[in-house]
Motif scaffolding. Structure first.
Motif, PDB file in Angstrom:
ATOM      1  N   SER A   1       0.829  -1.208   0.000  1.00 35.89           N
ATOM      2  CA  SER A   1       0.000   0.000   0.000  1.00 35.89           C
ATOM      3  C   SER A   1       0.864   1.259   0.000  1.00 35.89           C
ATOM      4  O   SER A   1       0.590   2.212  -0.733  1.00 35.89           O
ATOM      5  CB  SER A   1      -0.930  -0.003   1.220  1.00 35.89           C
ATOM      6  OG  SER A   1      -1.905  -1.012   1.115  1.00 35.89           O
ATOM      7  N   ARG A   2       1.912   1.272   0.817  1.00 39.44           N
ATOM      8  CA  ARG A   2       2.795   2.448   0.853  1.00 39.44           C
ATOM      9  C   ARG A   2       3.494   2.642  -0.477  1.00 39.44           C
ATOM     10  O   ARG A   2       3.664   3.774  -0.958  1.00 39.44           O
ATOM     11  CB  ARG A   2       3.838   2.292   1.972  1.00 39.44           C
ATOM     12  CG  ARG A   2       3.265   2.419   3.372  1.00 39.44           C
ATOM     13  CD  ARG A   2       4.366   2.613   4.401  1.00 39.44           C
ATOM     14  NE  ARG A   2       5.293   1.488   4.416  1.00 39.44           N
ATOM     15  CZ  ARG A   2       5.170   0.422   5.194  1.00 39.44           C
ATOM     16  NH1 ARG A   2       4.131   0.344   6.026  1.00 39.44           N
ATOM     17  NH2 ARG A   2       6.059  -0.556   5.171  1.00 39.44           N
ATOM     18  N   PHE A   3       3.914   1.539  -1.076  1.00 40.72           N
ATOM     19  CA  PHE A   3       4.613   1.615  -2.355  1.00 40.72           C
ATOM     20  C   PHE A   3       3.739   2.254  -3.425  1.00 40.72           C
ATOM     21  O   PHE A   3       4.149   3.197  -4.105  1.00 40.72           O
ATOM     22  CB  PHE A   3       5.042   0.204  -2.780  1.00 40.72           C
ATOM     23  CG  PHE A   3       5.594   0.140  -4.176  1.00 40.72           C
ATOM     24  CD1 PHE A   3       6.875   0.564  -4.445  1.00 40.72           C
ATOM     25  CD2 PHE A   3       4.815  -0.350  -5.224  1.00 40.72           C
ATOM     26  CE1 PHE A   3       7.379   0.513  -5.738  1.00 40.72           C
ATOM     27  CE2 PHE A   3       5.309  -0.404  -6.504  1.00 40.72           C
ATOM     28  CZ  PHE A   3       6.601   0.032  -6.768  1.00 40.72           C
ATOM     29  N   TRP A   4       2.494   1.752  -3.557  1.00 41.51           N
ATOM     30  CA  TRP A   4       1.634   2.289  -4.607  1.00 41.51           C
ATOM     31  C   TRP A   4       1.142   3.692  -4.273  1.00 41.51           C
ATOM     32  O   TRP A   4       0.885   4.495  -5.181  1.00 41.51           O
ATOM     33  CB  TRP A   4       0.458   1.343  -4.863  1.00 41.51           C
ATOM     34  CG  TRP A   4       0.896   0.159  -5.671  1.00 41.51           C
ATOM     35  CD1 TRP A   4       0.933  -1.142  -5.283  1.00 41.51           C
ATOM     36  CD2 TRP A   4       1.410   0.191  -7.007  1.00 41.51           C
ATOM     37  NE1 TRP A   4       1.436  -1.925  -6.288  1.00 41.51           N
ATOM     38  CE2 TRP A   4       1.720  -1.135  -7.357  1.00 41.51           C
ATOM     39  CE3 TRP A   4       1.626   1.203  -7.934  1.00 41.51           C
ATOM     40  CZ2 TRP A   4       2.253  -1.470  -8.603  1.00 41.51           C
ATOM     41  CZ3 TRP A   4       2.152   0.878  -9.176  1.00 41.51           C
ATOM     42  CH2 TRP A   4       2.457  -0.439  -9.497  1.00 41.51           C
ATOM     43  N   TYR A   5       1.056   4.027  -3.005  1.00 46.41           N
ATOM     44  CA  TYR A   5       0.718   5.405  -2.645  1.00 46.41           C
ATOM     45  C   TYR A   5       1.778   6.362  -3.193  1.00 46.41           C
ATOM     46  O   TYR A   5       1.453   7.406  -3.777  1.00 46.41           O
ATOM     47  CB  TYR A   5       0.611   5.526  -1.125  1.00 46.41           C
ATOM     48  CG  TYR A   5       0.185   6.904  -0.654  1.00 46.41           C
ATOM     49  CD1 TYR A   5      -1.165   7.192  -0.450  1.00 46.41           C
ATOM     50  CD2 TYR A   5       1.124   7.905  -0.407  1.00 46.41           C
ATOM     51  CE1 TYR A   5      -1.564   8.452  -0.025  1.00 46.41           C
ATOM     52  CE2 TYR A   5       0.736   9.161   0.015  1.00 46.41           C
ATOM     53  CZ  TYR A   5      -0.609   9.429   0.214  1.00 46.41           C
ATOM     54  OH  TYR A   5      -0.992  10.683   0.623  1.00 46.41           O
ATOM     55  N   ASP A   6       3.049   6.009  -3.020  1.00 42.38           N
ATOM     56  CA  ASP A   6       4.128   6.861  -3.529  1.00 42.38           C
ATOM     57  C   ASP A   6       4.129   6.914  -5.053  1.00 42.38           C
ATOM     58  O   ASP A   6       4.371   7.964  -5.654  1.00 42.38           O
ATOM     59  CB  ASP A   6       5.482   6.352  -3.024  1.00 42.38           C
ATOM     60  CG  ASP A   6       5.659   6.551  -1.528  1.00 42.38           C
ATOM     61  OD1 ASP A   6       4.945   7.402  -0.964  1.00 42.38           O
ATOM     62  OD2 ASP A   6       6.492   5.855  -0.919  1.00 42.38           O
ATOM     63  N   ILE A   7       3.867   5.782  -5.688  1.00 40.69           N
ATOM     64  CA  ILE A   7       3.863   5.743  -7.156  1.00 40.69           C
ATOM     65  C   ILE A   7       2.742   6.614  -7.716  1.00 40.69           C
ATOM     66  O   ILE A   7       2.950   7.431  -8.622  1.00 40.69           O
ATOM     67  CB  ILE A   7       3.712   4.299  -7.655  1.00 40.69           C
ATOM     68  CG1 ILE A   7       4.950   3.468  -7.291  1.00 40.69           C
ATOM     69  CG2 ILE A   7       3.484   4.269  -9.168  1.00 40.69           C
ATOM     70  CD1 ILE A   7       6.219   3.905  -7.952  1.00 40.69           C
ATOM     71  N   ILE A   8       1.527   6.453  -7.194  1.00 42.00           N
ATOM     72  CA  ILE A   8       0.398   7.240  -7.698  1.00 42.00           C
ATOM     73  C   ILE A   8       0.602   8.720  -7.414  1.00 42.00           C
ATOM     74  O   ILE A   8       0.229   9.582  -8.227  1.00 42.00           O
ATOM     75  CB  ILE A   8      -0.926   6.733  -7.083  1.00 42.00           C
ATOM     76  CG1 ILE A   8      -1.156   5.264  -7.474  1.00 42.00           C
ATOM     77  CG2 ILE A   8      -2.102   7.587  -7.552  1.00 42.00           C
ATOM     78  CD1 ILE A   8      -1.159   5.005  -8.958  1.00 42.00           C
ATOM     79  N   LYS A   9       1.199   9.039  -6.296  1.00 41.76           N
ATOM     80  CA  LYS A   9       1.515  10.437  -6.003  1.00 41.76           C
ATOM     81  C   LYS A   9       2.418  11.010  -7.087  1.00 41.76           C
ATOM     82  O   LYS A   9       2.233  12.149  -7.552  1.00 41.76           O
ATOM     83  CB  LYS A   9       2.192  10.540  -4.636  1.00 41.76           C
ATOM     84  CG  LYS A   9       2.511  11.959  -4.200  1.00 41.76           C
ATOM     85  CD  LYS A   9       3.143  11.970  -2.814  1.00 41.76           C
ATOM     86  CE  LYS A   9       3.466  13.392  -2.374  1.00 41.76           C
ATOM     87  NZ  LYS A   9       4.099  13.405  -1.016  1.00 41.76           N
ATOM     88  N   GLY A  10       3.382  10.227  -7.541  1.00 43.19           N
ATOM     89  CA  GLY A  10       4.248  10.664  -8.623  1.00 43.19           C
ATOM     90  C   GLY A  10       3.523  10.776  -9.950  1.00 43.19           C
ATOM     91  O   GLY A  10       3.755  11.715 -10.723  1.00 43.19           O
ATOM     92  N   TYR A  11       2.626   9.816 -10.228  1.00 40.08           N
ATOM     93  CA  TYR A  11       1.859   9.876 -11.469  1.00 40.08           C
ATOM     94  C   TYR A  11       0.984  11.132 -11.520  1.00 40.08           C
ATOM     95  O   TYR A  11       0.843  11.756 -12.574  1.00 40.08           O
ATOM     96  CB  TYR A  11       0.966   8.638 -11.594  1.00 40.08           C
ATOM     97  CG  TYR A  11       1.685   7.356 -11.948  1.00 40.08           C
ATOM     98  CD1 TYR A  11       3.037   7.348 -12.270  1.00 40.08           C
ATOM     99  CD2 TYR A  11       1.005   6.140 -11.960  1.00 40.08           C
ATOM    100  CE1 TYR A  11       3.683   6.174 -12.593  1.00 40.08           C
ATOM    101  CE2 TYR A  11       1.644   4.960 -12.276  1.00 40.08           C
ATOM    102  CZ  TYR A  11       2.992   4.975 -12.591  1.00 40.08           C
ATOM    103  OH  TYR A  11       3.615   3.808 -12.913  1.00 40.08           O
ATOM    104  N   ILE A  12       0.386  11.462 -10.395  1.00 39.90           N
ATOM    105  CA  ILE A  12      -0.463  12.656 -10.357  1.00 39.90           C
ATOM    106  C   ILE A  12       0.360  13.901 -10.634  1.00 39.90           C
ATOM    107  O   ILE A  12      -0.076  14.821 -11.344  1.00 39.90           O
ATOM    108  CB  ILE A  12      -1.164  12.750  -8.988  1.00 39.90           C
ATOM    109  CG1 ILE A  12      -2.195  11.624  -8.845  1.00 39.90           C
ATOM    110  CG2 ILE A  12      -1.844  14.107  -8.800  1.00 39.90           C
ATOM    111  CD1 ILE A  12      -2.800  11.512  -7.462  1.00 39.90           C
ATOM    112  N   SER A  13       1.582  13.931 -10.105  1.00 40.07           N
ATOM    113  CA  SER A  13       2.446  15.103 -10.291  1.00 40.07           C
ATOM    114  C   SER A  13       3.015  15.182 -11.698  1.00 40.07           C
ATOM    115  O   SER A  13       2.945  16.234 -12.348  1.00 40.07           O
ATOM    116  CB  SER A  13       3.581  15.055  -9.266  1.00 40.07           C
ATOM    117  OG  SER A  13       4.508  16.092  -9.495  1.00 40.07           O
TER     118      SER A  13
END
Length: 635
Positions: A470-482
């Protein structure tokens, strides 16, 4: 003075104790400096604690492509010793010496930039290296390979090996980018679902045609006073249903155009609407174009591809299914999928309630439900609501002759891929797994008990792995949004082709991206599907060597993380890519995270599909073995 100076010159200077001390001190200082630099270099190569290990998950992308290293000198030989595995991690059993030339050829990159262009984010735009796939005949615009109904076969039957899709399914003439949600709940483009409903449906209230659009007023033959009024009535009949809290995941059988599920979304309920493929009404295609979770599925002789205790509520309103036929085998399948303590809501045809000669099915249904130990909670206005028991005590207390009997203790109710239906009651776990999930939204991030029922390693660290994903994909999606502006893409229908524990879908929810995710658990890996449903998501078991049971142009986004590196050993990756193109909407995108050799293979196929592909490095830099491929299917 002259004597003094002469004493510090020539051999005398070198033989003084002060000189020896200076030289010795210089050597010691130089040695300490070298050690300090080496230690600093070693420390810099260690990832920070917040960075996930690359062996388990691909790292986040780098928005700017780093400068590549200088090319190796001519004639320099690079020998692979096997110390580092294909994921870039140190192996424990490496051998120095002989190696396989074919393995080397598949891993080593040429490093050439020929045929690349750069996009605004620094990704490489790769020009096609192979020819284009041909476009299929116009008659195949709604082609579903395993459900094409040829020969009058109603069950799922996929084309044999070598006879699968080998062309690009065309989209209808005049196709437009879909209307964004939530506006699409009430209207869609006529050109996107061009088949006209049959005469007995076209004049009904469930759908109306208005110039270049279909309009869905939210009422009709299923809900005379509207879908919201219908949901209010259910809530008043049984307040314990508690939409959006106790009831989070639902199924709507023979759903029509999925208005039941569409309006439940306002109450934080994720509803999977299912129906058979109907060449006249296109019910599921309408639902998907509206932006409602839906899938083609048929109650026949096999289990549906959903786990046991998946749904908090299962609904069937005028669904035209005879639940008591064949000794109730179809209702037994509903019982398998219904969570312990879950609700079954049945609204029969009104004529069955009032005509004496047609009331027999109602009585047969009530008798079967009683033998299943379902508790009839309420009957009102043609709606019956039952509740499934929380444990096996009622089943075990029945008389031995009562049918249907209990399934064998060795039966695995979560084994669903090509498994025949059985005329028996699926037993509930004695440890209570599946019945004790927390209320929504706490269940989104709470590790469920059924995490420990998965057949896999890491027995004691599963909760840690669950949280780490969950933490991993939270960081990834945060990057995708940016970097990729996901917040502006108007994503609605999303497919995660290898969902594992659902961390990808959870991150989309955490960032308030207004979409739904179909989470797919491949048959090639551990069956984590029960965990996904306990978490509050919908999903399905699937074999990616076969086509997916949905209409063309279903999804806005296809996501595949570490999928192809597994499936390429089982399937033809070109067939998977063709299937992805079939179910991807024009204007949609694919995000593929995988190892470098896999991405290099896929990036040559993507332009042949008509996609515009971009390749990105991971945050580990250009020498990491994880890459990101983005493909755009432009309208």
């Amino acid at each position: 003075m002259k004597g003094i100076m002469s004493s510090f010159s020539g051999d005398n200077l070198r033989n003084t104790p002060a000189f020896v001390k200076v030289i010795l001190l210089s050597f010691i200082s130089l040695f300490i400096l070298i050690l300090a630099r080496q230690f600093s270099s070693d420390i810099s190569t260690i990832s920070s604690p917040s960075t996930p290990p690359s062996r388990k998950f691909p790292m986040s992308f780098n928005q700017t492509t780093p400068t590549p290293p200088p090319p190796a000198e001519e004639g320099m030989m690079v020998e692979r010793t096997g110390i580092i595995d294909e994921n870039g991690a140190m192996t424990n059993d490496f051998l120095v010496g002989e190696f396989d030339d074919e393995v080397i050829d598949s891993v080593v990159e040429s490093g050439s930039d020929e045929g690349l262009e750069s996009d605004e984010n620094g990704g490489g735009l790769v020009k096609g290296k192979i020819g284009k796939f041909r476009v299929c005949d116009e008659s195949m615009r709604d082609y579903i390979p395993c459900l094409d109904e040829k020969g009058g076969i109603l069950e799922r039957h996929c084309p044999p090996k070598g006879k699968g899709l080998d062309c690009l399914v065309p989209w209808p003439k005049g196709y437009k980018l879909r209307i964004p949600w939530p506006k699409s709940r009430n209207e869609i483009w006529l050109s996107n679902v061009p088949r006209t409903p049959s005469k007995d449906k076209a004049g009904n209230k469930w759908v109306k045609r208005k110039r270049d659009k279909y309009i869905f007023p939210g009422d009709g033959i299923q809900f005379a006073q509207g879908a919201n009024q219908y949901l209010d009535q259910i809530s008043k009949m049984v307040p314990g249903i508690a939409f959006g809290q106790q009831t989070r995941v639902a199924m709507d059988i023979n759903c029509g155009i999925a208005s039941f599920g569409a309006y439940l979304m306002d109450r934080n309920v994720s509803t999977l609407s299912i129906a058979t493929k109907d060449v006249h009404n296109n019910q599921i295609q309408f639902a998907l174009e509206r932006g409602v979770p839906a899938m083609l599925a048929t109650f026949t002789t096999h289990r549906l591809f959903y786990p046991s205790q998946a749904f908090d509520m299962i609904h069937c309103s005028r669904c035209s299914i005879n639940w008591t036929c064949y000794d109730g085998i179809l209702l037994l399948e509903v019982n398998r999928m219904l969570r312990a303590g879950g609700y079954f809501i049945w609204a029969a045809e009104p004529v069955q309630r009032h005509e004496e000669n047609l009331s027999a099915p109602i009585k047969e249904m009530e008798d079967l439900a009683q033998r299943l130990c379902w508790d009839l909670l309420k009957e009102e206005g043609g709606i019956s609501i039952w509740r499934k028991p929380l444990n096996n005590s009622c089943y075990l207390s029945r008389a031995p002759a009562v049918q249907p009997s209990l399934c064998d203790a060795g039966d695995d109710p979560d084994n669903v891929w090509n498994v025949n239906l059985e005329k028996c009651i699926t037993q509930l776990p004695e440890n209570g797994y599946g019945s004790n999930v927390t209320a929504w939204p706490a269940r989104l991030h709470s590790p469920p008990d059924r995490l420990f029922s998965i057949k896999m390693d890491a027995e004691s660290s599963r909760r840690d792995i669950y949280r780490a994903e969950s933490r991993f994909w939270y960081d990834i999606i945060k990057g995708y949004i940016s970097a990729f502006r996901w917040g502006t893409l108007n994503l609605r229908n999303v497919l995660d082709m290898r969902a594992v524990y659902g961390g990808f879908a959870a991150a989309l929810h955490d960032f308030n991206i207004d979409c739904w995710v179909m989470n797919v658990v491949p048959v090639s890996g551990p069956n984590t599907l029960p965990v996904l449903y306990d978490r509050g998501f919908i999903g399905v078991m699937h074999d990616w060597c076969e086509p997916f049971d949905t209409y063309p142009r279903t999804y806005d986004l296809l996501h595949a993380a570490a999928l192809f590196s597994v499936e390429r050993n089982r399937c033809n990756v070109t067939n998977i890519m063709l299937e992805m193109d079939r179910i991807l909407r024009p204007g949609g995108r694919v995000y593929i995270r995988d190892t470098t050799p896999v991405i290099e293979e896929l990036i040559e196929i993507a332009p042949a599909l008509g996609w515009v592909p971009f390749k990105y490095d991971s945050s580990e830099g250009p020498h990491s073995n994880w890459k990101l491929l983005i493909g755009e299917k432009r309208l």
